[in-house]
Write a protein that holds these residues in place. Structure first.
Motif, short mmCIF file in Angstrom:
data_model
loop_
_atom_site.label_atom_id
_atom_site.label_comp_id
_atom_site.label_asym_id
_atom_site.label_seq_id
_atom_site.Cartn_x
_atom_site.Cartn_y
_atom_site.Cartn_z
N LEU A 80 0.82 -1.21 0.00
CA LEU A 80 0.00 0.00 0.00
C LEU A 80 0.86 1.26 0.00
O LEU A 80 0.52 2.25 -0.65
CB LEU A 80 -0.96 0.01 1.19
CG LEU A 80 -2.05 -1.06 1.17
CD1 LEU A 80 -2.99 -0.92 2.36
CD2 LEU A 80 -2.84 -1.02 -0.13
N LYS A 81 1.99 1.22 0.71
CA LYS A 81 2.94 2.34 0.67
C LYS A 81 3.43 2.55 -0.76
O LYS A 81 3.46 3.68 -1.26
CB LYS A 81 4.15 2.07 1.58
CG LYS A 81 3.87 2.15 3.04
CD LYS A 81 5.14 1.85 3.83
CE LYS A 81 4.83 1.68 5.29
NZ LYS A 81 6.02 1.28 6.07
N ASP A 82 3.80 1.46 -1.41
CA ASP A 82 4.30 1.53 -2.79
C ASP A 82 3.21 2.04 -3.74
O ASP A 82 3.49 2.86 -4.61
CB ASP A 82 4.80 0.17 -3.26
CG ASP A 82 6.04 -0.30 -2.50
OD1 ASP A 82 6.70 0.53 -1.84
OD2 ASP A 82 6.33 -1.51 -2.58
N ASN A 83 2.00 1.56 -3.56
CA ASN A 83 0.89 1.99 -4.40
C ASN A 83 0.62 3.49 -4.22
O ASN A 83 0.40 4.21 -5.19
CB ASN A 83 -0.37 1.18 -4.07
CG ASN A 83 -1.49 1.47 -5.04
OD1 ASN A 83 -1.31 1.44 -6.24
ND2 ASN A 83 -2.67 1.74 -4.49
N HIS A 84 0.67 3.95 -2.97
CA HIS A 84 0.43 5.37 -2.68
C HIS A 84 1.54 6.23 -3.29
O HIS A 84 1.26 7.27 -3.90
CB HIS A 84 0.34 5.58 -1.17
CG HIS A 84 -0.11 6.94 -0.78
ND1 HIS A 84 -1.36 7.44 -1.07
CD2 HIS A 84 0.53 7.93 -0.11
CE1 HIS A 84 -1.47 8.66 -0.61
NE2 HIS A 84 -0.34 8.99 -0.02
#
Length: 168
Positions: free
Chosen positions: A43-47
């Motif tokens: 989710l960090k990477d997606n954000h």
């Protein structure tokens, strides 16, 4: 006994939208509110990808008014949308009133976000158009839902015509 949602196309749409929007809220919109220690790396990477790709200044600048909108989304919209997932199929009589409040708040916050994107000086015109392509359909759905719920409530509140007498 509840009428099947297939014979209630607007309710079916609201149900499917609620299921999609719940997921979108948890895994996209509310990422800035997640405690960093428990936020999964994916989710960090997606954000990070979203911010770098689309330059969403609402998320980047994270102005106090926008943070307040996200708090409303987390504390009111998310639980309400989850509630819709059971209320819509069962034709809960409270659904129209709750959905009118929800849709009105959601319409105004989304419309405000669209305006802020349009007026932002740190995005290219193309970035603005792309982001408005993400945000504006939600404003349209929320606006339609608010009008629909208002009509449903009005129809239930309107006095029934008495045979042989005119309504005033």
């Amino acid at each position: 006994m509840a009428t099947p949602m297939t014979s209630r196309p607007k309710d079916l749409f609201y149900f499917l939208f609620s299921a999609m929007f719940t997921t979108s809220m948890v895994f996209m919109d509310l990422i800035p509110l997640w405690p960093k220690a428990i936020l999964p790396q994916v989710l960090k990477d997606n954000h990070t990808w979203y911010l770098t790709t689309f330059n969403d200044q609402l998320m980047i600048k994270f102005e106090p008014w926008f943070a307040a909108f996200l708090a409303v989304e987390a504390l009111y919209q998310l639980p309400t949308t989850i509630w819709f997932l059971s209320a819509i199929p069962s034709e809960n009589p409270k659904f129209p009133a709750r959905a009118l409040t929800y849709a009105s708040i959601s319409f105004l916050t989304t419309l405000t976000s669209c305006w802020a994107i349009w007026k932002d000086g740190d995005m290219t015109e193309m970035q603005k158009y792309i982001l408005l392509g993400f945000y504006a359909p939600f404003a349209g759905i929320f606006g339609f839902m608010a009008m629909d719920m208002s009509c449903r409530i009005q129809a239930k509140m309107a006095p029934k015509a008495v045979k042989g007498k005119k309504r005033v």
